[in-house]
Design a protein around this motif. Structure first.
Motif, mmCIF file in Angstrom:
data_model
loop_
_atom_site.group_PDB
_atom_site.id
_atom_site.type_symbol
_atom_site.label_atom_id
_atom_site.label_comp_id
_atom_site.label_asym_id
_atom_site.label_seq_id
_atom_site.Cartn_x
_atom_site.Cartn_y
_atom_site.Cartn_z
ATOM 1 N N GLU A 118 0.491 -1.459 -0.201
ATOM 2 C CA GLU A 118 0.048 0.007 -0.050
ATOM 3 C C GLU A 118 0.754 0.932 0.093
ATOM 4 O OE1 GLU A 118 -2.847 0.175 -0.431
ATOM 5 O OE2 GLU A 118 -3.055 -1.558 0.073
ATOM 6 N N PRO A 119 -0.044 2.565 -0.667
ATOM 7 C CA PRO A 119 1.149 3.223 -0.401
ATOM 8 C C PRO A 119 1.769 4.324 0.816
ATOM 9 C CG PRO A 119 -1.033 3.633 -1.315
ATOM 10 C CD PRO A 119 -1.213 3.029 -0.882
ATOM 11 N N ARG A 120 1.448 3.479 2.027
ATOM 12 C CA ARG A 120 2.356 4.040 3.110
ATOM 13 C C ARG A 120 3.167 3.042 3.353
ATOM 14 N NH1 ARG A 120 -2.686 5.568 6.948
ATOM 15 N NH2 ARG A 120 -3.940 4.370 5.885
ATOM 16 N N ARG A 139 8.784 1.457 -6.709
ATOM 17 C CA ARG A 139 7.905 2.281 -7.340
ATOM 18 C C ARG A 139 8.576 3.200 -8.565
ATOM 19 N NH1 ARG A 139 5.976 6.113 -3.203
ATOM 20 N NH2 ARG A 139 6.981 5.543 -1.429
ATOM 21 N N TYR A 187 -9.096 6.962 -13.428
ATOM 22 C CA TYR A 187 -8.533 6.030 -12.337
ATOM 23 C C TYR A 187 -7.011 5.789 -11.810
ATOM 24 C CZ TYR A 187 -13.666 4.527 -13.194
ATOM 25 O OH TYR A 187 -14.392 4.988 -13.281
ATOM 26 N N ALA A 206 -5.047 9.055 -10.965
ATOM 27 C CA ALA A 206 -4.798 8.621 -9.462
ATOM 28 C C ALA A 206 -4.107 7.765 -8.866
ATOM 29 C CB ALA A 206 -6.614 8.564 -9.272
ATOM 30 N N GLU A 265 -0.326 8.200 -8.612
ATOM 31 C CA GLU A 265 0.071 9.796 -8.444
ATOM 32 C C GLU A 265 -0.188 9.390 -6.745
ATOM 33 O OE1 GLU A 265 -1.866 14.069 -8.533
ATOM 34 O OE2 GLU A 265 -3.990 12.392 -9.167
ATOM 35 N N THR A 266 -0.604 7.925 -6.447
ATOM 36 C CA THR A 266 -0.884 7.837 -4.666
ATOM 37 C C THR A 266 1.417 7.623 -4.083
ATOM 38 O OG1 THR A 266 -0.837 5.238 -5.646
ATOM 39 C CG2 THR A 266 -2.696 6.493 -5.065
ATOM 40 N N LEU A 267 1.908 7.319 -5.770
ATOM 41 C CA LEU A 267 3.748 6.413 -5.246
ATOM 42 C C LEU A 267 4.388 7.804 -5.262
ATOM 43 C CD1 LEU A 267 3.378 4.175 -7.935
ATOM 44 C CD2 LEU A 267 3.847 3.802 -6.387
ATOM 45 N N PRO A 301 -3.544 -0.233 -4.696
ATOM 46 C CA PRO A 301 -3.914 0.769 -5.742
ATOM 47 C C PRO A 301 -3.861 0.766 -7.664
ATOM 48 C CG PRO A 301 -2.841 2.581 -4.420
ATOM 49 C CD PRO A 301 -2.509 0.793 -4.375
ATOM 50 N N ARG A 336 -6.636 -2.856 -7.475
ATOM 51 C CA ARG A 336 -8.134 -2.016 -7.174
ATOM 52 C C ARG A 336 -8.263 -1.535 -9.051
ATOM 53 N NH1 ARG A 336 -6.134 -1.461 -2.189
ATOM 54 N NH2 ARG A 336 -5.592 0.429 -1.888
ATOM 55 N N ARG A 355 -11.382 -2.703 -11.263
ATOM 56 C CA ARG A 355 -12.537 -1.159 -12.175
ATOM 57 C C ARG A 355 -12.602 -1.133 -14.070
ATOM 58 N NH1 ARG A 355 -15.592 2.025 -8.841
ATOM 59 N NH2 ARG A 355 -17.231 3.624 -10.777
ATOM 60 N N ARG A 377 1.520 12.236 4.780
ATOM 61 C CA ARG A 377 0.601 11.381 4.364
ATOM 62 C C ARG A 377 -0.512 11.669 4.125
ATOM 63 N NH1 ARG A 377 4.823 6.741 3.876
ATOM 64 N NH2 ARG A 377 6.825 8.414 3.855
ATOM 65 N N ASP A 379 -5.730 4.475 2.357
ATOM 66 C CA ASP A 379 -5.035 3.319 1.611
ATOM 67 C C ASP A 379 -4.280 4.513 -0.002
ATOM 68 O OD1 ASP A 379 -5.207 2.828 3.762
ATOM 69 O OD2 ASP A 379 -5.907 0.419 2.648
ATOM 70 N N ASP A 380 -5.584 4.744 -0.630
ATOM 71 C CA ASP A 380 -5.546 4.876 -2.115
ATOM 72 C C ASP A 380 -5.033 6.233 -2.029
ATOM 73 O OD1 ASP A 380 -6.110 2.898 -2.545
ATOM 74 O OD2 ASP A 380 -7.623 2.487 -3.876
ATOM 75 N N SER A 390 -2.925 8.253 -0.612
ATOM 76 C CA SER A 390 -1.994 8.591 0.673
ATOM 77 C C SER A 390 -0.534 8.650 0.000
ATOM 78 C CB SER A 390 -1.202 7.775 1.816
ATOM 79 O OG SER A 390 -1.689 5.991 1.377
ATOM 80 N N ARG A 391 0.364 10.194 -0.068
ATOM 81 C CA ARG A 391 0.999 10.451 -0.786
ATOM 82 C C ARG A 391 2.172 10.312 -0.179
ATOM 83 N NH1 ARG A 391 -3.351 10.861 -3.052
ATOM 84 N NH2 ARG A 391 -3.760 11.122 -5.309
ATOM 85 N N PRO A 392 3.571 9.669 -0.375
ATOM 86 C CA PRO A 392 4.691 10.205 0.450
ATOM 87 C C PRO A 392 4.740 11.422 0.919
ATOM 88 C CG PRO A 392 4.997 9.481 -1.488
ATOM 89 C CD PRO A 392 4.027 9.104 -1.683
ATOM 90 N N SER A 426 -9.988 9.220 -5.674
ATOM 91 C CA SER A 426 -9.993 10.677 -5.827
ATOM 92 C C SER A 426 -9.793 10.800 -6.907
ATOM 93 C CB SER A 426 -8.490 10.361 -5.145
ATOM 94 O OG SER A 426 -7.538 10.299 -5.663
ATOM 95 N N PRO A 433 1.222 7.218 9.778
ATOM 96 C CA PRO A 433 1.776 6.919 8.498
ATOM 97 C C PRO A 433 2.502 6.063 7.698
ATOM 98 C CG PRO A 433 3.913 8.250 9.977
ATOM 99 C CD PRO A 433 2.456 7.969 10.686
ATOM 100 N N ASP A 434 1.943 4.963 8.485
ATOM 101 C CA ASP A 434 2.604 4.276 7.977
ATOM 102 C C ASP A 434 1.368 2.727 9.099
ATOM 103 O OD1 ASP A 434 3.528 2.839 10.532
ATOM 104 O OD2 ASP A 434 5.069 3.391 9.549
#
Lengths: 368, 124
Positions: free
Chosen positions: A64-66, A74, A124, A127, A130-132, A189, A192, A196, B16, B20-21, B23-25, B55, B94-95
């Motif tokens: 997951e992104p975090r 990445r 999609y 987006a 962008e989480t990366l 992300p 998912r 879709r 962040r 989940d979908d 979150s940005r660094p 989003s 953050p995590d």
């Protein structure tokens, strides 16, 4: 669903692919239920991040992104997801050419809906990218500067209405074969988004099949037009799976990271095996004299696409590369005033205070 | 810390966005040509809660709603949409593996399965 007799075989490969999407979605849920490896309550703070990352991948858990991830993981994902998003956006052009010339109001409405879906898929995917940690603006700039690629298939022209059918059947069909395994990608992300997208794509493939089926059972001229479209789109569609495994640069590492689940050649073979019986139902010929069933391999032998041509088109020298990029740049430039006006309007309204803005959630202030 | 995400004070490296979908660094980008990021929640049907679906970027709430309709409910996926500025959401951590949730780990007695029920006790 189509409202009349659809020639698409109900238990054929297309619905088989949809089943695979459902299975991928179920697997994603099951993995979430299982939880993380060795640490049901999350006591893994002391673990080495690289080891922890590897353990997650091995346990078929989603990243997951975090989560911590290797920089190369990445970068690979940003490159792949961005290229995928750009393909959806540029991919609107070849079919968009036929919206105003669709042969009936019904076909026009369907094509509009399909092209709108492509835009949605692009969004999609942007987006997900962008989480990366990359911004939409950066990605758009990289595309417009020619520094990120999009699928080479969209550099081929749509010469007749039958091309819209061939794109739906072959190009969207190849895209689905490529994308269904991505529903199991290790990056949450992206997986998912792909679930879709694949669910929506199956409508695209079926509408293309139906267009070709109608033409193939029409007048001799219509039939010829359908055959001509298949003749032109077959090999570029085979090339969509990328270079052969022996030349594929990114494959091994992507497979180890479970970004990719099957090799280019495996997916290409799957696509050919899927298309042959569909072509028979269509009554159209696949333009390959060497296409024949191989009982030992339980698969069709076929002529590979011209990979030198693929490399030429990727490097910018396809039939429509310049036209596609020029059109995208023009649309971006000509849309600038709209983006600026919307931002200025929003800023002006924000300046008037909260009373001027309508609450977004009108049916309950407290989230349930 | 990026300006579109707020994290609970003291909860790690911060910066962040919450879900989940989205979150940005840390130091990640927040804006798209001056258009902020919005999180979209859809109620699929009457009787179900709103769920996060993704989003999008939009200049204001009204356009965010319209864009969300076009992007996430093209096939009647929802009967109600919320859009929330991503910057307005506060994230727990953050995590997903810090100590924030530890207090719940040793309270198994909060689950009904903790208790032994003698045979034959009805309605338990």
């Amino acid at each position: 669903m189509h409202g009349h007799h659809s020639p698409v075989p109900g238990d054929g490969p297309a619905s088989g692919l949809l089943d695979q999407v459902e299975e991928a979605e179920a697997a994603l849920r099951a993995a979430a239920e299982r939880g993380r490896p060795g640490a049901p309550d999350g006591h893994a703070v002391d673990a080495d991040p690289q080891e922890y990352f590897t353990a997650l991948i091995e346990a078929d858990q989603k990243i997951e992104p975090r989560d911590w991830m290797p920089d190369a993981y990445r970068r690979t994902l940003i490159r792949q997801i961005a290229q995928h998003a750009h393909s959806e956006i540029i991919g609107m052009q070849p079919e968009g050419n036929w919206i105003t010339r669709a042969p009936s109001l019904k076909r026009k409405a369907i094509l509009l809906a399909k092209v709108q879906d492509e835009a949605g898929h692009g969004l999609y995917l942007y987006a997900a990218a962008e989480t990366l940690g990359v911004s939409r603006d950066e990605l758009v700039e990289l595309l417009l500067a020619g520094r990120q690629k999009y699928s080479s298939i969209f550099n081929y022209p749509t010469l007749t209405w039958a091309d819209v059918g061939a794109i739906g059947w072959l190009v969207d069909g190849a895209a689905i074969v490529n994308q269904v395994p991505l529903c199991r990608c290790s990056y949450g992300p992206y997986a998912r988004a792909m679930i879709r997208i694949c669910k929506e794509e199956s409508f695209h493939q079926r509408q293309g099949f139906e267009i070709l089926y109608t033409l193939a059972h029409g007048t001799p001229a219509q039939r010829q037009m359908a055959q001509d479209a298949v003749d032109r789109w077959w090999y570029p569609s085979l090339a969509m799976f990328g270079p052969p495994d022996r030349d594929s640069v990114h494959s091994a590492q992507s497979m180890a990271w479970k970004i990719k689940r099957f090799s280019n050649d495996e997916l290409r073979q799957r696509f050919v095996d899927m298309c042959v019986p569909q072509a028979e139902v269509l009554g159209l010929r696949i333009p390959d004299p060497n296409l024949r069933w191989n009982p030992e391999r339980q698969s069709y032998d076929f002529t590979p696409p011209d990979y030198a041509e693929l490399m030429r088109v990727i490097s910018g020298d396809g039939p429509c590369n310049r036209q596609r990029m020029a059109r995208r740049r023009r649309a971006h430039t000509e849309g600038a005033w709209v983006r600026e006006a919307a931002a200025a309007y929003a800023a002006k309204r924000a300046g008037r205070g909260p009373a001027a803005t309508r609450p977004a959630a009108r049916d309950g202030r407290a989230a349930a | 810390m990026s300006d579109h995400a707020r994290t609970l004070p003291g909860a790690g490296d911060g910066g962040r966005t919450p879900s989940d979908d989205t979150s940005r660094p840390a130091n990640g980008p927040a804006r798209h040509g001056g258009w902020p990021l919005w999180e979209v929640f859809v109620r699929p049907r009457r009787g179900l809660a709103h769920h996060h679906v993704g989003s999008l970027h939009a200049p204001d709430a009204e356009l965010a709603l319209r864009n969300a309709r076009d992007l996430y409910t093209r096939r009647q996926e929802g009967v109600s949409i919320w859009v929330v500025p991503a910057a307005a959401i506060t994230a727990s951590s953050p995590d997903e593996k810090d100590a924030f949730f530890d207090p719940a780990a040793d309270k198994v007695y909060r689950h009904p399965t903790f208790y032994e029920v003698p045979e034959g006790a009805p309605h338990l």
